[in-house]
Design a protein around this motif. Structure first.
Motif, PDB file in Angstrom:
ATOM      1  N   GLN A   1      89.565   0.796 -36.357  1.00  0.00           N
ATOM      2  CA  GLN A   1      90.814   0.558 -37.079  1.00  0.00           C
ATOM      3  C   GLN A   1      91.068  -0.944 -37.236  1.00  0.00           C
ATOM      4  OE1 GLN A   1      94.278   2.014 -35.035  1.00  0.00           O
ATOM      5  NE2 GLN A   1      95.675   1.616 -36.738  1.00  0.00           N
ATOM      6  N   VAL A   2      90.829  -1.696 -36.175  1.00  0.00           N
ATOM      7  CA  VAL A   2      91.023  -3.153 -36.217  1.00  0.00           C
ATOM      8  C   VAL A   2      90.084  -3.788 -37.239  1.00  0.00           C
ATOM      9  CG1 VAL A   2      90.695  -5.277 -34.881  1.00  0.00           C
ATOM     10  CG2 VAL A   2      91.957  -3.360 -33.892  1.00  0.00           C
ATOM     11  N   ARG A   3      88.817  -3.351 -37.233  1.00  0.00           N
ATOM     12  CA  ARG A   3      87.844  -3.909 -38.197  1.00  0.00           C
ATOM     13  C   ARG A   3      88.252  -3.596 -39.626  1.00  0.00           C
ATOM     14  NH1 ARG A   3      84.198  -1.864 -34.363  1.00  0.00           N
ATOM     15  NH2 ARG A   3      83.838  -0.038 -35.671  1.00  0.00           N
ATOM     16  N   SER A   4      88.700  -2.367 -39.842  1.00  0.00           N
ATOM     17  CA  SER A   4      89.060  -1.966 -41.209  1.00  0.00           C
ATOM     18  C   SER A   4      90.263  -2.752 -41.728  1.00  0.00           C
ATOM     19  CB  SER A   4      89.361  -0.464 -41.255  1.00  0.00           C
ATOM     20  OG  SER A   4      90.550  -0.163 -40.562  1.00  0.00           O
ATOM     21  N   LEU A   5      91.102  -3.257 -40.825  1.00  0.00           N
ATOM     22  CA  LEU A   5      92.272  -4.034 -41.215  1.00  0.00           C
ATOM     23  C   LEU A   5      91.971  -5.529 -41.296  1.00  0.00           C
ATOM     24  CD1 LEU A   5      94.929  -2.186 -39.021  1.00  0.00           C
ATOM     25  CD2 LEU A   5      94.796  -2.150 -41.531  1.00  0.00           C
ATOM     26  N   GLY A   6      90.733  -5.906 -40.987  1.00  0.00           N
ATOM     27  CA  GLY A   6      90.334  -7.303 -41.051  1.00  0.00           C
ATOM     28  C   GLY A   6      90.945  -8.163 -39.962  1.00  0.00           C
ATOM     29  N   LEU A   7      91.193  -7.575 -38.792  1.00  0.00           N
ATOM     30  CA  LEU A   7      91.893  -8.280 -37.719  1.00  0.00           C
ATOM     31  C   LEU A   7      91.022  -8.520 -36.492  1.00  0.00           C
ATOM     32  CD1 LEU A   7      95.241  -6.261 -37.920  1.00  0.00           C
ATOM     33  CD2 LEU A   7      94.861  -8.608 -38.719  1.00  0.00           C
ATOM     34  N   THR A   8      89.714  -8.386 -36.641  1.00  0.00           N
ATOM     35  CA  THR A   8      88.817  -8.460 -35.492  1.00  0.00           C
ATOM     36  C   THR A   8      89.011  -9.739 -34.683  1.00  0.00           C
ATOM     37  OG1 THR A   8      87.180  -7.136 -36.681  1.00  0.00           O
ATOM     38  CG2 THR A   8      86.408  -8.412 -34.775  1.00  0.00           C
ATOM     39  N   GLY A   9      89.179 -10.872 -35.326  1.00  0.00           N
ATOM     40  CA  GLY A   9      89.296 -12.141 -34.616  1.00  0.00           C
ATOM     41  C   GLY A   9      90.603 -12.329 -33.880  1.00  0.00           C
ATOM     42  N   ARG A  10      91.561 -11.432 -34.114  1.00  0.00           N
ATOM     43  CA  ARG A  10      92.887 -11.622 -33.509  1.00  0.00           C
ATOM     44  C   ARG A  10      93.258 -10.520 -32.512  1.00  0.00           C
ATOM     45  NH1 ARG A  10      97.018 -13.160 -38.228  1.00  0.00           N
ATOM     46  NH2 ARG A  10      98.363 -13.295 -36.376  1.00  0.00           N
ATOM     47  N   VAL A  11      92.353  -9.588 -32.304  1.00  0.00           N
ATOM     48  CA  VAL A  11      92.593  -8.510 -31.338  1.00  0.00           C
ATOM     49  C   VAL A  11      91.533  -8.588 -30.248  1.00  0.00           C
ATOM     50  CG1 VAL A  11      92.842  -6.032 -30.970  1.00  0.00           C
ATOM     51  CG2 VAL A  11      93.578  -7.055 -33.146  1.00  0.00           C
ATOM     52  N   ILE A  12      91.955  -8.573 -29.007  1.00  0.00           N
ATOM     53  CA  ILE A  12      91.045  -8.684 -27.869  1.00  0.00           C
ATOM     54  C   ILE A  12      91.008  -7.348 -27.133  1.00  0.00           C
ATOM     55  CG2 ILE A  12      90.572  -9.875 -25.687  1.00  0.00           C
ATOM     56  CD1 ILE A  12      92.237 -12.246 -26.829  1.00  0.00           C
ATOM     57  N   PHE A  13      89.839  -6.731 -27.075  1.00  0.00           N
ATOM     58  CA  PHE A  13      89.604  -5.530 -26.272  1.00  0.00           C
ATOM     59  C   PHE A  13      88.849  -5.963 -25.021  1.00  0.00           C
ATOM     60  CE2 PHE A  13      90.194  -3.692 -30.476  1.00  0.00           C
ATOM     61  CZ  PHE A  13      90.893  -2.510 -30.217  1.00  0.00           C
ATOM     62  N   THR A  14      89.443  -5.791 -23.871  1.00  0.00           N
ATOM     63  CA  THR A  14      88.785  -6.228 -22.634  1.00  0.00           C
ATOM     64  C   THR A  14      87.884  -5.174 -22.032  1.00  0.00           C
ATOM     65  OG1 THR A  14      90.520  -5.410 -21.159  1.00  0.00           O
ATOM     66  CG2 THR A  14      90.822  -7.616 -22.111  1.00  0.00           C
ATOM     67  N   GLY A  15      88.095  -3.889 -22.371  1.00  0.00           N
ATOM     68  CA  GLY A  15      87.451  -2.822 -21.622  1.00  0.00           C
ATOM     69  C   GLY A  15      88.115  -2.693 -20.256  1.00  0.00           C
ATOM     70  N   ARG A  16      87.491  -1.919 -19.388  1.00  0.00           N
ATOM     71  CA  ARG A  16      88.032  -1.733 -18.040  1.00  0.00           C
ATOM     72  C   ARG A  16      87.943  -3.042 -17.266  1.00  0.00           C
ATOM     73  NH1 ARG A  16      85.392   2.462 -17.012  1.00  0.00           N
ATOM     74  NH2 ARG A  16      87.024   3.948 -17.547  1.00  0.00           N
ATOM     75  N   VAL A  17      89.008  -3.396 -16.555  1.00  0.00           N
ATOM     76  CA  VAL A  17      89.035  -4.653 -15.809  1.00  0.00           C
ATOM     77  C   VAL A  17      89.206  -4.369 -14.324  1.00  0.00           C
ATOM     78  CG1 VAL A  17      90.012  -5.891 -17.768  1.00  0.00           C
ATOM     79  CG2 VAL A  17      91.548  -4.960 -16.019  1.00  0.00           C
ATOM     80  N   ALA A  18      88.865  -5.353 -13.496  1.00  0.00           N
ATOM     81  CA  ALA A  18      89.001  -5.218 -12.050  1.00  0.00           C
ATOM     82  C   ALA A  18      90.476  -5.045 -11.679  1.00  0.00           C
ATOM     83  CB  ALA A  18      88.425  -6.444 -11.346  1.00  0.00           C
ATOM     84  N   ARG A  19      90.732  -4.230 -10.694  1.00  0.00           N
ATOM     85  CA  ARG A  19      92.097  -3.940 -10.263  1.00  0.00           C
ATOM     86  C   ARG A  19      92.841  -5.222  -9.883  1.00  0.00           C
ATOM     87  NH1 ARG A  19      93.964  -2.169  -5.051  1.00  0.00           N
ATOM     88  NH2 ARG A  19      91.810  -2.322  -4.334  1.00  0.00           N
ATOM     89  N   GLU A  20      92.132  -6.161  -9.271  1.00  0.00           N
ATOM     90  CA  GLU A  20      92.784  -7.383  -8.817  1.00  0.00           C
ATOM     91  C   GLU A  20      93.262  -8.254  -9.986  1.00  0.00           C
ATOM     92  OE1 GLU A  20      89.053  -7.149  -7.943  1.00  0.00           O
ATOM     93  OE2 GLU A  20      90.010  -5.387  -7.033  1.00  0.00           O
ATOM     94  N   GLN A  21      92.684  -8.049 -11.160  1.00  0.00           N
ATOM     95  CA  GLN A  21      93.057  -8.863 -12.315  1.00  0.00           C
ATOM     96  C   GLN A  21      94.237  -8.294 -13.102  1.00  0.00           C
ATOM     97  OE1 GLN A  21      89.162  -9.132 -14.386  1.00  0.00           O
ATOM     98  NE2 GLN A  21      89.300 -11.342 -14.017  1.00  0.00           N
ATOM     99  N   THR A  22      94.625  -7.066 -12.798  1.00  0.00           N
ATOM    100  CA  THR A  22      95.684  -6.417 -13.574  1.00  0.00           C
ATOM    101  C   THR A  22      96.976  -7.234 -13.629  1.00  0.00           C
ATOM    102  OG1 THR A  22      94.751  -4.242 -13.080  1.00  0.00           O
ATOM    103  CG2 THR A  22      97.016  -4.302 -13.852  1.00  0.00           C
ATOM    104  N   PRO A  23      97.477  -7.783 -12.499  1.00  0.00           N
ATOM    105  CA  PRO A  23      98.709  -8.581 -12.601  1.00  0.00           C
ATOM    106  C   PRO A  23      98.580  -9.757 -13.562  1.00  0.00           C
ATOM    107  CG  PRO A  23      98.258  -8.025 -10.301  1.00  0.00           C
ATOM    108  CD  PRO A  23      97.054  -7.626 -11.089  1.00  0.00           C
TER     109      PRO A  23
END
Length: 612
Positions: free
Chosen positions: A473-495
């Motif tokens: 959806q992000v690619r189709s809207l031409g917004l790839t450079g402005r949206v960050i998908f991190t994937g799953r992150v370490a629990r300690e980094q959540t805060p």
């Protein structure tokens, strides 16, 4: 080495069952558990270069893995139009079911000639998908070979859902226990049938032991469920309770963690696994096996209280084991899994046999528990409507602890620590990327804001089955450079990820499950001093108060969401004030240590009553 061999055997048995029951779903589960960087690029390539009308199974699966739902539907439509038949049509119907497209499965099954090999297996899966459990079993009556094994598995699960299955653990006969004494609050604990059941030697008066039965846990699962559990156990341990947690039979090997050990210790909390050399066949037999294993652990640990969580299969096991140990048990209702199941299938699913039976078993388990714990007032009202007396219900809301109690830093400092661009404004979420979270509406709202706010970014922290579709959806809207998908992150980094945002967004869909269940992540966002913009739903109104700690807007309305976000983004002082108010309220009313005190009072009522 012995445990590794056992795990390998369990994994092989699980894979074998999936190959019998639904091989295409097994393929999808494997693809979803592999790193996205390995799966999505080739899946995207296949979905783009394959002929537009190709119905080859591998191409259809690639469309799902790439999040190309439109391409998948186009190919399924072409298959129906061109009269696809036989095994190709049957396999395409299986793919459609795996992609939550039952309408295309129905059209494809209409083209399959009766008598086609394994047609009954796919028809049964279609009935089962829609919640017609008895019909699915009937479709497979009289089958042989792999289809007979599929029939046995479905019939066993149906017996659990109808309440016909027995999950009582085998045990030697011991003297009948004395009737329970009143609690210190004067309330008589619910009486149990006085039968010749085994009991554990009563724990000493001063002992404070609680045994938890869980569906999953850290470090193998990082869901909100697992995070809440760990926070509760840590807080109880800090409050002086001897805590032991046991996860369901076969976990985590059955979700692909083949190197799992018998015990994991996370922050000092022990999680014990039930990983036998062989699993019994069928859900009913496995629940009985799980009961026997949990009873063995309970006799050695000698808990004062047995505590479990939704859904009802945990309650069935806990009820039997608590009776055998002659101790009280607690059922914690964290969600409505029947509604979560129905949410993926449309409104007609709520009229199905599975939904009705699911609700019946939940009500049965809640009514038989000594105490029902839940997350908020909306859920409490539903539990009372099911016939549970108010005095046997306790609210322990989602809460915060650990690093969320520390004074939050600035967004720029958090971004610097995470390696994100520091400048500009960020909106976003920390969540499982699943359909009912409404993150497609968040992307659509961002697309409306992006042309007017060139320094605005969208941060999506987490992973899930909708990840590929959201990225498409992000690619189709031409917004790839402005949206960050991190994937799953370490629990300690959540805060830190919470602190990196200027506004936290909870754009949940308007569904029964989202109207009733209060999520954890917005509470953590408020503790981080960030305002929350959320869908105006009953459960979310318990957390987000419009104009006090955030904004509420209509669900499933990207335009209204964009307007609310745009207004707040333009008001730095207002955002700061909302964040301060939100953090102050959370620290006063929603901490895990405060919840531990609530559990402590309830447990002490039980344990002192039994020991006196």
């Amino acid at each position: 080495m012995t445990q590794l061999l056992r795990n390998a055997g369990l994994a092989a048995r699980t894979a074998s069952e999936h190959l019998t029951d639904d091989p295409l779903l097994l393929c999808l589960q494997i693809l979803r558990r592999l790193p996205a960087r390995l799966v999505r690029p080739p899946a995207l390539f296949v979905s783009r270069v394959a002929p537009k009308n190709s119905s080859v199974t591998a191409v259809l699966l690639a469309c799902i893995a790439a999040g190309d739902k439109a391409g998948l539907e186009r190919r399924l439509a072409a298959a129906v139009e061109h009269g696809l038949a036989g095994q190709q049509a049957r396999r395409a119907a299986d793919v459609a079911l795996a992609a939550d497209l039952p309408q295309w499965a129905d059209k494809l099954l209409d083209t399959v000639v009766p008598g086609t090999a394994r047609l009954a297996a796919t028809v049964a899966r279609r009935r089962w998908y829609g919640g017609a459990m008895s019909e699915a079993v009937a479709v497979l009556d009289g089958q042989t070979g792999p289809l007979a094994r599929q029939h046995a598995r479905l019939a066993a699960e149906l017996s659990v859902f109808t309440g016909a299955a027995t999950v009582k653990p085998p045990a030697p006969t011991l003297p009948v226990p004395e009737p329970p004494a009143p609690t210190r609050s004067g309330r008589q604990l619910p009486a149990r049938t006085q039968t010749q059941t085994p009991t554990a030697a009563p724990a000493a008066r001063e002992s404070r032991r609680v045994l938890h039965l869980l569906t999953n846990s850290l470090p193998h699962t990082a869901s909100g469920y697992a995070q809440r559990t760990h926070s509760i156990l840590s807080a109880q341990q800090a409050a002086g309770w001897d805590v032991r947690a046991v996860t369901r039979l076969g976990y985590p090997v059955q979700v692909g963690k083949i190197l799992a050990r018998e015990t994991d210790v996370v922050d000092g909390v022990p999680y014990q696994r039930l990983l036998p050399a062989r699993l019994a066949s069928g859900m009913d037999a496995r629940l009985a096996q799980q009961s026997a294993e949990l009873l063995r652990i309970g006799r050695a640990f000698r808990p004062n209280v047995l505590h479990t969580t939704t859904h009802f299969v945990n309650g069935l096991v806990a009820r039997e084991v608590a009776a055998a140990l002659d101790i009280p048990w607690v059922y914690e209702v964290r969600g409505q899994l029947a509604d979560s199941w129905a949410a993926r299938r449309g409104p007609e699913a709520r009229e199905s046999e599975r939904y009705r039976l699911f609700q019946e078993r939940e009500v049965d388990v809640m009514r038989s528990a000594d105490l029902v714990v839940t997350l908020g007032e909306t859920m409490k009202r539903g539990i009372m409507a099911a016939g549970v007396p108010e005095q046997r219900i306790m609210i322990c809301p989602n809460a915060v602890g650990g690093d969320f109690l520390k004074e939050p830093g600035s967004p720029q400092a958090a971004r610097r620590a995470l390696g994100l661009p520091e400048t500009g404004q960020y909106i976003g979420t920390v969540s499982s990327l699943v359909a009912y979270e409404g993150l497609d509406d968040l992307v659509a709202a961002f697309a409306l804001l992006a042309p007017h706010l060139p320094d605005l970014r969208l941060l999506m922290v987490g992973d899930g089955v909708e990840s590929a579709a959201l990225q498409k959806q992000v690619r189709s809207l031409g917004l790839t450079g402005r949206v960050i998908f991190t994937g799953r992150v370490a629990r300690e980094q959540t805060p830190l990820y919470h602190q990196a945002l200027d506004i936290f967004v909870v754009p949940r869909k308007n569904l029964e499950v989202t109207r009733t269940v209060t999520p954890l992540k917005p509470v953590e966002a408020l503790a981080s001093g960030r305002p929350v913009v959320a869908s105006d739903l009953p459960a979310l109104r318990e957390i987000v108060h419009d104009g006090v700690n955030g904004r509420l807007c209509p669900a499933e309305d990207p335009g209204a969401l964009a307007e609310a976000l745009g207004t707040l983004l333009a008001q730095d002082a207002v955002r700061l004030e909302l964040g301060v108010r939100g953090r102050d309220k959370v620290l006063r009313t929603r901490t895990w240590s405060a919840n531990a005190a609530l559990y402590d009072d309830a447990y002490q009522d039980f344990s002192l009553g039994r020991a006196s």
